[in-house]
Scaffold this active site. Structure first.
Site, PDB file in Angstrom:
ATOM      1  N   HIS A 166       4.036  -1.599   7.540  1.00 53.55           N
ATOM      2  CA  HIS A 166       3.111  -0.542   7.984  1.00 53.55           C
ATOM      3  C   HIS A 166       3.149  -0.379   9.512  1.00 53.55           C
ATOM      4  O   HIS A 166       2.183   0.053  10.123  1.00 53.55           O
ATOM      5  CB  HIS A 166       1.681  -0.806   7.479  1.00 53.55           C
ATOM      6  CG  HIS A 166       1.562  -0.555   5.998  1.00 53.55           C
ATOM      7  ND1 HIS A 166       1.080   0.627   5.470  1.00 53.55           N
ATOM      8  CD2 HIS A 166       1.909  -1.317   4.939  1.00 53.55           C
ATOM      9  CE1 HIS A 166       1.117   0.555   4.134  1.00 53.55           C
ATOM     10  NE2 HIS A 166       1.619  -0.607   3.796  1.00 53.55           N
TER      11      HIS A 166
ATOM     12  N   ASP B 283      12.274   2.763   4.933  1.00 54.06           N
ATOM     13  CA  ASP B 283      13.105   2.554   3.753  1.00 54.06           C
ATOM     14  C   ASP B 283      14.457   3.261   3.864  1.00 54.06           C
ATOM     15  O   ASP B 283      15.501   2.680   3.580  1.00 54.06           O
ATOM     16  CB  ASP B 283      12.368   3.046   2.500  1.00 54.06           C
ATOM     17  CG  ASP B 283      11.013   2.375   2.358  1.00 54.06           C
ATOM     18  OD1 ASP B 283      10.863   1.242   2.838  1.00 54.06           O
ATOM     19  OD2 ASP B 283      10.099   2.988   1.789  1.00 54.06           O
TER      20      ASP B 283
HETATM   21  C1  GLA Z   1       6.629   1.886   2.123  1.00 47.11           C
HETATM   22  C2  GLA Z   1       6.951   3.109   2.959  1.00 47.11           C
HETATM   23  C3  GLA Z   1       7.518   2.733   4.326  1.00 47.11           C
HETATM   24  C4  GLA Z   1       6.651   1.703   5.023  1.00 47.11           C
HETATM   25  C5  GLA Z   1       6.315   0.549   4.073  1.00 47.11           C
HETATM   26  C6  GLA Z   1       5.330  -0.407   4.679  1.00 47.11           C
HETATM   27  O1  GLA Z   1       7.799   1.203   1.774  1.00 47.11           O
HETATM   28  O2  GLA Z   1       7.880   3.925   2.286  1.00 47.11           O
HETATM   29  O3  GLA Z   1       7.659   3.889   5.111  1.00 47.11           O
HETATM   30  O4  GLA Z   1       5.512   2.281   5.578  1.00 47.11           O
HETATM   31  O5  GLA Z   1       5.777   1.022   2.860  1.00 47.11           O
HETATM   32  O6  GLA Z   1       5.911  -1.107   5.716  1.00 47.11           O
END
Ligand code: GLA
Length: 385
Positions: free
Chosen positions: A38, A175
């Protein structure tokens, strides 16, 4: 579980749905996040790596404006119309290829109709970015087929737009950056402010360690409320503290911030600020001493997500506690939270004991049997055929 480069299944699925062969087959991996949760939408730091589990898409351009989709996971043939594609017009897994086609077109690409077959080894809802694996495979393939000169930064933007505006999940760039930019043997040190990346060697096997994933099979969706409310709390924190993003706050500022923020927002902010610092410390430790030194940082990250950001769940906490008690050097939930997977850094010779301890602990607690498998850093999205 391993993705390898075997295209047989996806080619068979393509041939039986559409006949003949595709113009190409592209693969993009899921990811684990080693640390930095996050932080991405707070313009901070993260350290994910691409894993061997991946989505593969076989794609052939059509002469008309139809999009036809099949998956080896069933669900039959799905048809979309490129000209009427807009948020809300696709459901199920079709939102990912549909969203990418839509987002590419928003970015000016001349997207043709296409037939697409999908196969994926990334477990859905596991917190290992199954959705971004599909999006990145489709984006890489379609960008190439349209002849658009999209670089990796453009594909990060396109897939984020697909995810935010078409799928409806207000996620950041973590991601897709891992899926597009991963490299075997390395973690991806990502600065989410300018999207710059440094590849940091992460050779767990060389240090006698492995990264065990405990997929709790507690499914989550970031299109639901918890993720968005954490994001709003961070934005509120930044606004009250008068900074562009929480990236601009350091732990030295926290005492003063506590006086300015309501207690809940303060805890959310404290997670992000300390997590950014843990990412930097992890990168330093990896460079100086290799993977065996990062355990305490993983543990501290999990405690911060459990207590300050409140995105863990009993299954994830149990995964972390049991792996630690059975010999893991460190463990934490990975991904957006509210379910999904935890990772544990374990000495290879403790792996059997750790696996047994987790399975026994979950059975005792009355939780569903988790899926256990190891992962190592793998290459990012690329063309297979
Ligand atoms: C999900 C979201 C990412 C990121 C993570 C937490 O995977 O897709 O963008 O915010 O949560 O780190």
């Amino acid at each position: 579980m391993s993705a390898g480069g075997d295209t047989t299944r996806v080619l068979d699925a393509f041939a039986s749905a559409f006949g003949g062969t595709p113009d190409g087959v592209w693969q993009a991996p899921g990811r684990v996040n080693l640390i930095g949760e996050h932080t991405d939408y707070n313009e901070g730091f993260a350290l994910p790596f691409a894993i061997g589990l991946a989505a593969r898409v076989a794609v052939r351009v059509r002469a008309d404006r139809a999009v036809r989709l099949v998956s080896t996971h069933g669900g039959g043939l799905i048809e979309l119309d490129l000209d009427s594609l807009s948020p809300g017009t696709a459901t199920g897994w079709a939102v990912y290829p549909g969203g990418v086609a839509w987002a590419l077109a928003c970015d000016g690409a001349d997207v043709p109709g296409f037939d697409l077959a999908l196969e994926s080894t990334v477990p859905v809802g596991s917190g290992l970015s199954s959705s971004h694996a599909i999006e990145c495979a489709v984006a890489t393939g379609l960008a190439e087929l349209t002849g658009a000169s999209f670089g990796v930064h453009d594909l990060v933007r396109v897939t984020q737009r697909a995810e935010n505006s078409f799928v409806g999940a207000p996620t950041g760039i973590l991601d897709q950056s891992a899926s597009l930019r991963g490299a075997a043997g390395h973690a991806v040190f990502l600065d989410c402010r300018d999207q710059s990346v440094e590849l940091v060697p992460f050779d767990a096997a060389g240090a006698g360690l492995s990264v065990l994933v405990v997929d709790t099979t507690v499914s989550h969706s970031h299109a639901e409320g918890g993720y968005a409310s954490r994001r709003r709390a961070c934005e509120l924190g930044a606004e009250v503290l008068g900074v562009e993003a929480l990236r601009d706050v350091s732990s030295a500022d926290l005492a003063e911030a506590q006086g300015l923020l309501d207690p809940l927002t303060f805890r959310r902010v404290r997670h992000v600020v300390t997590e950014d610092e843990r990412v930097l410390a992890t990168v330093e430790t990896l460079r100086a001493a290799g993977p065996s030194g990062i355990g305490p940082l993983l543990d501290a990250s999990h405690a911060s997500m459990r207590d300050d950001f409140e995105i863990s769940c009993p299954e994830l906490d149990l995964a972390v506690e049991t792996t630690r008690a059975a010999g893991a050097l460190g463990a934490r939930m990975t991904g957006g939270g509210f379910g999904g997977s935890a990772i544990a850094l374990i000495p290879v010779d403790a792996e059997t004991g750790v696996r047994e301890a987790v399975l026994a602990g979950f059975a005792r607690a009355g939780f569903r049997t988790p899926d256990l498998f190891t992962v190592s850093p793998s290459n990012g999205a690329h063309r297979l055929i």
